[in-house]
Design a protein around this motif. Sequence first.
Motif, PDB file in Angstrom:
ATOM      1  N   GLN A 123       0.817  -1.213   0.000  1.00 22.44           N
ATOM      2  CA  GLN A 123       0.000   0.000   0.000  1.00 22.44           C
ATOM      3  C   GLN A 123       0.849   1.262   0.000  1.00 22.44           C
ATOM      4  O   GLN A 123       0.540   2.236  -0.694  1.00 22.44           O
ATOM      5  CB  GLN A 123      -0.934  -0.008   1.223  1.00 22.44           C
ATOM      6  CG  GLN A 123      -2.075   0.982   1.145  1.00 22.44           C
ATOM      7  CD  GLN A 123      -3.068   0.638   0.058  1.00 22.44           C
ATOM      8  OE1 GLN A 123      -3.051  -0.455  -0.488  1.00 22.44           O
ATOM      9  NE2 GLN A 123      -3.930   1.575  -0.297  1.00 22.44           N
TER      10      GLN A 123
ATOM     11  N   LYS B 265       0.714   4.010  -3.040  1.00 26.44           N
ATOM     12  CA  LYS B 265       0.281   5.396  -2.829  1.00 26.44           C
ATOM     13  C   LYS B 265       1.377   6.389  -3.212  1.00 26.44           C
ATOM     14  O   LYS B 265       1.088   7.492  -3.695  1.00 26.44           O
ATOM     15  CB  LYS B 265      -0.137   5.594  -1.366  1.00 26.44           C
ATOM     16  CG  LYS B 265      -1.454   4.900  -1.040  1.00 26.44           C
ATOM     17  CD  LYS B 265      -1.960   5.232   0.343  1.00 26.44           C
ATOM     18  CE  LYS B 265      -3.317   4.593   0.591  1.00 26.44           C
ATOM     19  NZ  LYS B 265      -3.863   4.911   1.930  1.00 26.44           N
TER      20      LYS B 265
ATOM     21  N   GLY C  64      -7.474   4.808  -2.354  1.00 28.23           N
ATOM     22  CA  GLY C  64      -6.303   5.412  -2.978  1.00 28.23           C
ATOM     23  C   GLY C  64      -5.776   6.571  -2.163  1.00 28.23           C
ATOM     24  O   GLY C  64      -5.619   6.480  -0.945  1.00 28.23           O
ATOM     25  N   LEU C  65      -5.514   7.712  -2.860  1.00 29.58           N
ATOM     26  CA  LEU C  65      -5.004   8.890  -2.159  1.00 29.58           C
ATOM     27  C   LEU C  65      -6.140   9.584  -1.419  1.00 29.58           C
ATOM     28  O   LEU C  65      -7.261   9.665  -1.916  1.00 29.58           O
ATOM     29  CB  LEU C  65      -4.381   9.862  -3.166  1.00 29.58           C
ATOM     30  CG  LEU C  65      -3.118   9.376  -3.893  1.00 29.58           C
ATOM     31  CD1 LEU C  65      -2.655  10.428  -4.903  1.00 29.58           C
ATOM     32  CD2 LEU C  65      -2.000   9.062  -2.915  1.00 29.58           C
TER      33      LEU C  65
END
Length: 1037
Positions: free
Chosen positions: A760, A764, A812-813
């Motif tokens: 992760q 990212k 996600g972000l």
Amino acid sequence: MDLSHRFSKQELALLYEEVLYTIWHRLGKPEHHHVADSQELYAYVQKAFGMDAEEHRAIMQQVKKLESPIFCLKATVKEAKGILGKDVSGFSDPYCLLGIAAKSQELAHPDHKKRMKAVVKDLIPEDQIHRTQVISQTLSPVWDETFILEFEDMETASFHLDMWDSDTVESVRHKLGELTDLHGLKRIFKDARKDKGQDDFLGNVVLRLKDLRCWDDQWYQLEPRTETYPNRGQCHLQFLLTHKKRATTSSRTQPSYTVHRHLLQQLVSHEILQHQAGSISWDGELSRHASTVLYLHATQKDLSDFHQVMAQWLAYSKLYQSLEFNSNCLLHQITSIEYQWVQERLKPEQKAELAESFQSLLTYGISLIRRYRIIFPLSVPRSLERLQSLLRVLVQMCKMKAFHELCTLSPDLPQMVSTALKSGTTEWFHMKKQHLKPMVKSMEENGKALSRLLLEVIGDLQQGQRIWNKFFINTLKLNLFSIAYLELETLVAEHVQEQLREVDSSMSKPTAESLFQLYMNLQELYKMKDFLPKRDGPLALSNFHQWFKEAVPQWLQKAYTIALERAQRAVQMDQLTPFGEHNKHSTSTVDLSTCYAQIVKTWQQLNWPDPEEAFMIMVKLVEDMCRIALMYCRLIKERAEALSLSEQNEGEAANRLRLLILKLPSQLDWAQLEQRTGAVINQQQIQHTLHHQLDSAVSCLDHEIRDVVQALATKLEKGIARHLQELSSSNNNQEPEDSIIPLMKFLESELQYLNEHLVQENFKSLLALLWHHTLAVLSAAAGQQVPSAQRYKKLHCALKSLELCFHAEGCGLPLETLHTAAFLSLETHLALCSATSRKLIQKYFINRIQQQLNTSSEKYGAVTIKALYRPSEQKLRVEVLNAVNLIPLDSNGSSDPFVQLTLEPRHEFPEVVARTTQCKRNELHPLFDEAFDFLIPPEKCRQEGACLLLTVFDYDTLGSNDLEGEAFFPLRHLPGLDTDEDQADMGPVPQTRLPLTHPKPTGDEILRLLESRKGDKEAQAFVKLRKQRAKQSKETE
């Protein structure tokens, strides 16, 4: 187990003779819970005494030949109630005559009208008649007098009691003085007819002895001799059938109390053995046979309750010291002795015997407590209850009045128990030490033996703290755990130090391993001090860690060597494929993580107390872990080259590299170490040593990760830029949602693959790089001056779609990372560029309304109005009241102002024409006071940007009118707009004072966008009007 050896054979035979004699000469009706059949009792005692048939027959023949005892009835006349009053005063002076008639006289049948008139005087010889005292003037006399009445034949004898009213010779005058009612006068006449001094009969009680139990205590009805006064009250009598002059050897040579105790001891020991044979613990409950025999013996010997309890105590307390049974059985005797205790009841030899029993039981009980670990093991059922019961018995016994009066030196029980626990703990430790002593004497074997011994000690203390301690605290206020811990930790410290004197730095690896286990066990033992109550002075184990300083370097080196070798083997076996369906790391990464966990666990297990030395150990551990991480990084890259992996495996390599950036400060608890070392090591040294060491290793690994992530990002950036370029140049007739499909498919394919193969954090990081690059590409495309709203719509749609894609519903972000200043600026620009002309015009008025609300300065003057909306007429009424502080625009220093009223935007109100007020000559503070009505639907007023534009002009006759200023009044908050009923008049409507403003001469972005749309007539007309106003503006840049 046969306990008959406690008595010699001759003593046992004499005791057996006693019990057979008791059964043979049994008296009274059996109690309902006793055994009525004498043959059953003979069989029971034969078994209890272990007599064979021949021995029983011989002794039984001997008993039958013995002289019978004198049978006695011990009668106690307690009291009477409800008797007749025979005296003039209404009371009587009662007394009783009682005795035993040798031949029972048949009692009168209740149906007979005439009752038998025989009285004691007539039936019993005078020398066998007993008489109570006279109780004067009462109807409820209390005598409580006891008489021993002898008899020969239980079957024919009967008990007789007559109650009489004692009369003395008194004068008539004296009797008249006591007269209280008419009944008293009748008694005087009756007395006159009878002989002087003759007593009055009050009633009698006649009982057959064969109907009595050994012990009877009842109220008996007083029977009349005639039908006159049938209800004559009741008399309370107690009876006890006893023996006198028993012919047995034991009764003739020993006190009754002693004989009964011996009999009790023999029967109870038999009862206990019977229970043990059935694997059942005896609870103190005697069988019916034993209870019957003991009851008969106690009553025949006329033993008091107190002496019976004494006999039970002596027998039970003695048996407890040789047989296993519940010590709760002793509590009943303790309570009874305490309740009935009067020292004068006992003879000197009985006092000595009782005192000796107290001392003997106390000594025995203390010896059991001293060895409680062996005597009361938890593996045996009911051990807890047995020890708790013993403690209660000892405590209650030491509290007894009898104990304090007979035992000259009353012991301090808690002190005795404390001393016993200390000595018992020491004995237990030396026993365990001897048992665990190694066969081969070497440092390695000694270390293992010490570890096993410590485990035994820790287990014992844990049991003491969790289980035993509460019993000692509740009964004796003694902290067993504290006593045992202080004793054991001193013994352990002495023994361990003695064994470790030969330790040096050149010890073998097996020796170091055994010492590490010993160190951890000592650490666990030392931690148990937290359960101690407050105490002064250090413990013997306070500095136990110093005994192992020579072994610490070997422990650390072993941890490093094992981790390093395991990491090397893991890389050699790694095929660089994910380990499991849901795991994104290869096998070596998982294995290396385990190696690090073992090193962290080693640090936690050490928990080195000395802060300065602990800091140096931490430095060594961090150095070793960083070396392993860098080595792993180098080996895994070599492994990847050896396997000739393609470029797509770079993502997997990034996973493994990123995993090596371990969070050592939190795992090793650096914050806690800094607190401990604060007094000896300053913060700067910790920062320079530990953090700098870690930062250097992390920096090297981060460089590798950035290279991989940047390479992946560069490849994707080219594809994103290409798709955005194609999107920008695509056909304008295509819908924006359709034009971005190729871009979204490209991203979905690439990002899905990377998400599956990257951890992760790395994923990212990659998304963040791509997002910044994408914003830069979109900004460049939006900066091209292309007057096409459709093109900007496609770019705006692409921006919003990319935002959703990179956010991925939180996976996600985060939004705060996406919404950078560049993003917000670009989004605003694209939203404007893609809007229709009418939307832009509406946006323009929204901005001007907001500017109006934010304006407080009246440098161009102000206009005051009233506005009211009437829903029923769909009519807006505006009253223009005045204007103030207008700027002079004519050469004479004044102005000729008037106000123009228009509803904006014009495309929302196409049918509403502009209105103007009258012109006021030479006025800078004109008063208009004019009203205007506009027919408009309410929904138009509620639209965002809808407003009333008030433009104040200076009227010029020859040229165009000059601009004094303009004000924007929003329609969304009109008074009356949101009500159902019309307001009657404008009176209550508040005035609104609007500062006049001038547009900025340079124009804003919306006007520039509208101006660029050359083919849009509506846009061009709006821009032309606003440009005219801008030319007249007094505003500067």
